[in-house]
Design a protein around this motif. Structure first.
Motif, PDB file in Angstrom:
ATOM      1  N   SER A 192       0.822  -1.214   0.000  1.00 37.85           N
ATOM      2  CA  SER A 192       0.000   0.000   0.000  1.00 37.85           C
ATOM      3  C   SER A 192       0.856   1.265   0.000  1.00 37.85           C
ATOM      4  N   ILE A 193       2.004   1.209   0.684  1.00 38.95           N
ATOM      5  CA  ILE A 193       2.913   2.360   0.691  1.00 38.95           C
ATOM      6  C   ILE A 193       3.418   2.624  -0.722  1.00 38.95           C
ATOM      7  N   PHE A 194       3.790   1.556  -1.419  1.00 39.10           N
ATOM      8  CA  PHE A 194       4.258   1.703  -2.796  1.00 39.10           C
ATOM      9  C   PHE A 194       3.168   2.307  -3.677  1.00 39.10           C
ATOM     10  N   GLU A 195       1.926   1.893  -3.437  1.00 37.48           N
ATOM     11  CA  GLU A 195       0.819   2.423  -4.222  1.00 37.48           C
ATOM     12  C   GLU A 195       0.626   3.909  -3.924  1.00 37.48           C
ATOM     13  N   GLN A 196       0.711   4.286  -2.646  1.00 39.60           N
ATOM     14  CA  GLN A 196       0.560   5.688  -2.261  1.00 39.60           C
ATOM     15  C   GLN A 196       1.662   6.550  -2.854  1.00 39.60           C
ATOM     16  N   GLU A 197       2.874   5.992  -2.915  1.00 39.73           N
ATOM     17  CA  GLU A 197       4.021   6.755  -3.400  1.00 39.73           C
ATOM     18  C   GLU A 197       4.194   6.679  -4.911  1.00 39.73           C
ATOM     19  N   GLY A 198       3.312   5.930  -5.572  1.00 39.18           N
ATOM     20  CA  GLY A 198       3.383   5.825  -7.024  1.00 39.18           C
ATOM     21  C   GLY A 198       4.474   4.906  -7.531  1.00 39.18           C
ATOM     22  N   LYS A 199       4.993   4.047  -6.631  1.00 32.68           N
ATOM     23  CA  LYS A 199       6.047   3.119  -7.038  1.00 32.68           C
ATOM     24  C   LYS A 199       5.480   1.821  -7.602  1.00 32.68           C
ATOM     25  N   GLY A 200       4.199   1.597  -7.419  1.00 35.90           N
ATOM     26  CA  GLY A 200       3.581   0.368  -7.903  1.00 35.90           C
ATOM     27  C   GLY A 200       2.072   0.423  -7.707  1.00 35.90           C
ATOM     28  N   HIS A 201       1.405  -0.614  -8.174  1.00 33.94           N
ATOM     29  CA  HIS A 201      -0.049  -0.659  -8.106  1.00 33.94           C
ATOM     30  C   HIS A 201      -0.487  -2.076  -7.738  1.00 33.94           C
ATOM     31  N   ILE A 202      -1.296  -2.207  -6.681  1.00 29.81           N
ATOM     32  CA  ILE A 202      -1.816  -3.516  -6.276  1.00 29.81           C
ATOM     33  C   ILE A 202      -2.852  -3.972  -7.302  1.00 29.81           C
ATOM     34  N   VAL A 203      -2.615  -5.146  -7.902  1.00 31.23           N
ATOM     35  CA  VAL A 203      -3.533  -5.624  -8.939  1.00 31.23           C
ATOM     36  C   VAL A 203      -4.230  -6.932  -8.562  1.00 31.23           C
ATOM     37  N   ALA A 204      -3.712  -7.650  -7.537  1.00 35.54           N
ATOM     38  CA  ALA A 204      -4.342  -8.915  -7.147  1.00 35.54           C
ATOM     39  C   ALA A 204      -3.861  -9.330  -5.759  1.00 35.54           C
ATOM     40  N   SER A 205      -4.630 -10.214  -5.129  1.00 36.76           N
ATOM     41  CA  SER A 205      -4.296 -10.738  -3.805  1.00 36.76           C
ATOM     42  C   SER A 205      -4.011 -12.226  -3.903  1.00 36.76           C
ATOM     43  N   PHE A 206      -2.840 -12.630  -3.462  1.00 34.34           N
ATOM     44  CA  PHE A 206      -2.516 -14.057  -3.434  1.00 34.34           C
ATOM     45  C   PHE A 206      -3.325 -14.766  -2.354  1.00 34.34           C
ATOM     46  N   GLY A 207      -3.675 -14.060  -1.286  1.00 36.33           N
ATOM     47  CA  GLY A 207      -4.466 -14.652  -0.223  1.00 36.33           C
ATOM     48  C   GLY A 207      -5.856 -15.047  -0.682  1.00 36.33           C
ATOM     49  N   THR A 208      -6.464 -14.184  -1.496  1.00 34.80           N
ATOM     50  CA  THR A 208      -7.791 -14.478  -2.029  1.00 34.80           C
ATOM     51  C   THR A 208      -7.743 -15.684  -2.956  1.00 34.80           C
ATOM     52  N   GLU A 209      -6.664 -15.809  -3.704  1.00 35.63           N
ATOM     53  CA  GLU A 209      -6.540 -16.853  -4.715  1.00 35.63           C
ATOM     54  C   GLU A 209      -6.135 -18.211  -4.145  1.00 35.63           C
ATOM     55  N   SER A 210      -5.429 -18.228  -3.024  1.00 32.68           N
ATOM     56  CA  SER A 210      -4.815 -19.476  -2.542  1.00 32.68           C
ATOM     57  C   SER A 210      -5.729 -20.344  -1.696  1.00 32.68           C
ATOM     58  N   GLY A 211      -6.756 -19.755  -1.082  1.00 34.68           N
ATOM     59  CA  GLY A 211      -7.602 -20.522  -0.173  1.00 34.68           C
ATOM     60  C   GLY A 211      -6.965 -20.625   1.202  1.00 34.68           C
ATOM     61  N   LYS A 212      -7.626 -21.326   2.110  1.00 36.70           N
ATOM     62  CA  LYS A 212      -7.138 -21.423   3.485  1.00 36.70           C
ATOM     63  C   LYS A 212      -5.898 -22.297   3.586  1.00 36.70           C
ATOM     64  N   VAL A 213      -4.932 -21.793   4.316  1.00 40.28           N
ATOM     65  CA  VAL A 213      -3.681 -22.510   4.525  1.00 40.28           C
ATOM     66  C   VAL A 213      -3.071 -22.003   5.837  1.00 40.28           C
ATOM     67  N   PRO A 214      -2.407 -22.863   6.632  1.00 41.19           N
ATOM     68  CA  PRO A 214      -1.789 -22.402   7.881  1.00 41.19           C
ATOM     69  C   PRO A 214      -0.532 -21.593   7.571  1.00 41.19           C
ATOM     70  N   TYR A 215      -0.743 -20.381   7.143  1.00 38.50           N
ATOM     71  CA  TYR A 215       0.334 -19.564   6.590  1.00 38.50           C
ATOM     72  C   TYR A 215       1.373 -19.168   7.635  1.00 38.50           C
ATOM     73  N   THR A 216       0.886 -18.734   8.778  1.00 38.63           N
ATOM     74  CA  THR A 216       1.810 -18.345   9.846  1.00 38.63           C
ATOM     75  C   THR A 216       1.323 -18.932  11.162  1.00 38.63           C
ATOM     76  N   THR A 217       2.206 -19.645  11.851  1.00 40.08           N
ATOM     77  CA  THR A 217       1.820 -20.287  13.106  1.00 40.08           C
ATOM     78  C   THR A 217       2.869 -20.039  14.179  1.00 40.08           C
ATOM     79  N   PHE A 218       2.446 -20.246  15.406  1.00 42.12           N
ATOM     80  CA  PHE A 218       3.384 -20.217  16.529  1.00 42.12           C
ATOM     81  C   PHE A 218       3.876 -21.643  16.737  1.00 42.12           C
ATOM     82  N   MET A 219       5.171 -21.801  16.897  1.00 44.59           N
ATOM     83  CA  MET A 219       5.767 -23.122  17.058  1.00 44.59           C
ATOM     84  C   MET A 219       6.922 -23.070  18.049  1.00 44.59           C
ATOM     85  N   SER A 220       7.188 -24.219  18.646  1.00 45.18           N
ATOM     86  CA  SER A 220       8.310 -24.363  19.576  1.00 45.18           C
ATOM     87  C   SER A 220       8.902 -25.750  19.422  1.00 45.18           C
ATOM     88  N   LYS A 221      10.105 -25.905  19.926  1.00 50.95           N
ATOM     89  CA  LYS A 221      10.684 -27.246  19.954  1.00 50.95           C
ATOM     90  C   LYS A 221       9.829 -28.120  20.867  1.00 50.95           C
TER      91      LYS A 221
END
Length: 328
Positions: A192-221
């Motif tokens: 979003s910062i890049f879009e605000q600064e004119g460095k780029g434009h958001i055109v799609a979301s990988f999250g919307t396209e990928s479906g549910k997945v345990p993308y980030t979790t808390f883990m320990s040994k």
């Protein structure tokens, strides 16, 4: 008489000391793979006092990259890691005698967005053909999900475009800003910062396209979990309280809560990003990592050619704490 004095001594001095020790605040060192609004519930748990309510003191360190995060865990430089769950599979495949176990899920979709250098009207995925794509680290969840989504849209990342994967995670935004690539895969708030600064434009979301997945979790040994079951349960309870809080409050309220962790980001931008992640269901509403999500993760890894071997859900996922705090 001596026995009475001894009993009195135990009651007056020893028992209070034991009780105080049991109620002492417990420190947990957490290594997060990056600092991102994507992890809003974690910061809410800190700022709204949910960890404190559980008697926990969180020492949060940003380790900037999956490899560095896992090194922190494996070398006992951290107690808990917040990182992509694929890393636990990589460690397990190397024959670790003390596997890293996922015990609480934080996000349930990909958190990256496709950013184009030039403004693209009515973007379609076939427009990636022939382009130069600045991707994420090979073997990491962002890159694997990126390839999974491209293949879903009949784009072969190995032949239909020029894929760049040799840029260090922390330097990907600056590489794109300096002219590398026609498209880039970025997390928020950078996209979003890049879009605000004119460095780029958001055109799609990988999250919307990928479906549910345990993308980030808390883990320990596994050894840490076995030796600190009560603390792990309290940690999971605090995260669940935060997940419910985020789900029940507005993007503006969430943004205000987590603002201290993003001092260089405008509050309005934080709110925009929180709203975007909320709308696409990125924030998990409970910490339970279920079997279906675990299998989807391994399917994505397999599609990318990065799955060393399939691992059963119960081998690297512990849902005991999550199910208990949700049930209560």
């Amino acid at each position: 008489m001596k026995k009475l004095l001894l009993a009195f001594f135990v009651l007056v001095f020893i028992i209070p000391l034991v009780a105080c020790n049991q109620n002492a605040v417990q420190k947990i060192r957490v290594a997060e793979v990056t600092r991102s609004i994507f992890y809003a519930p974690l910061y809410v748990a800190i700022e709204e006092g949910f960890f404190k309510d559980e008697g926990l003191d969180i020492e949060l360190t940003t380790t900037w990259g999956g490899d560095k995060t896992m090194t922190a865990i494996l070398s006992d430089g951290a107690d808990v890691a917040l990182v992509g769950s694929e890393t636990s599979i990589y460690v397990y495949a190397q024959g670790s005698s003390d596997p890293v176990t996922n015990f609480a899920q934080l996000t349930q979709t990909d958190g990256t967005f496709l950013v184009s250098r030039d403004k693209v009207e009515n973007f379609t995925w076939d427009q990636l053909e022939g382009s130069t794509f600045l991707g994420q680290r090979k073997g990491g969840m962002p890159q694997m999900v990126g390839e999974f989504v491209m293949k879903k849209h009949n784009i072969d990342p190995s032949s239909d475009l020029t894929l760049i994967q040799n840029v260090d995670y922390a330097n990907i935004p600056s590489a794109f800003a300096s002219g590398t690539g026609d498209y880039v895969q970025l997390f928020e708030p950078t996209a979003s910062i890049f879009e605000q600064e004119g460095k780029g434009h958001i055109v799609a979301s990988f999250g919307t396209e990928s479906g549910k997945v345990p993308y980030t979790t808390f883990m320990s040994k596994e050894s840490y979990i076995q030796e600190n079951e009560e603390n792990v349960k309290k940690f999971t309870a605090a995260i669940y309280k935060a997940q419910k809080w985020v789900d029940e409050h507005s993007a503006k309220e969430v943004a205000a809560s987590i603002a201290p962790h993003f001092e260089d980001t405008e509050p309005s931008l934080i709110e925009t990003v929180v709203e975007r992640y909320s709308e696409q269901g990125s924030f998990a509403t409970d910490p339970i990592l279920d079997t279906e999500e675990w299998e989807n993760l391994q399917n994505i890894m397999n599609e990318a050619g990065e799955l060393p071997k399939r691992v059963d859900h119960e081998t690297l996922v512990n849902t005991i704490f999550a199910e208990e705090v949700v049930g209560n």
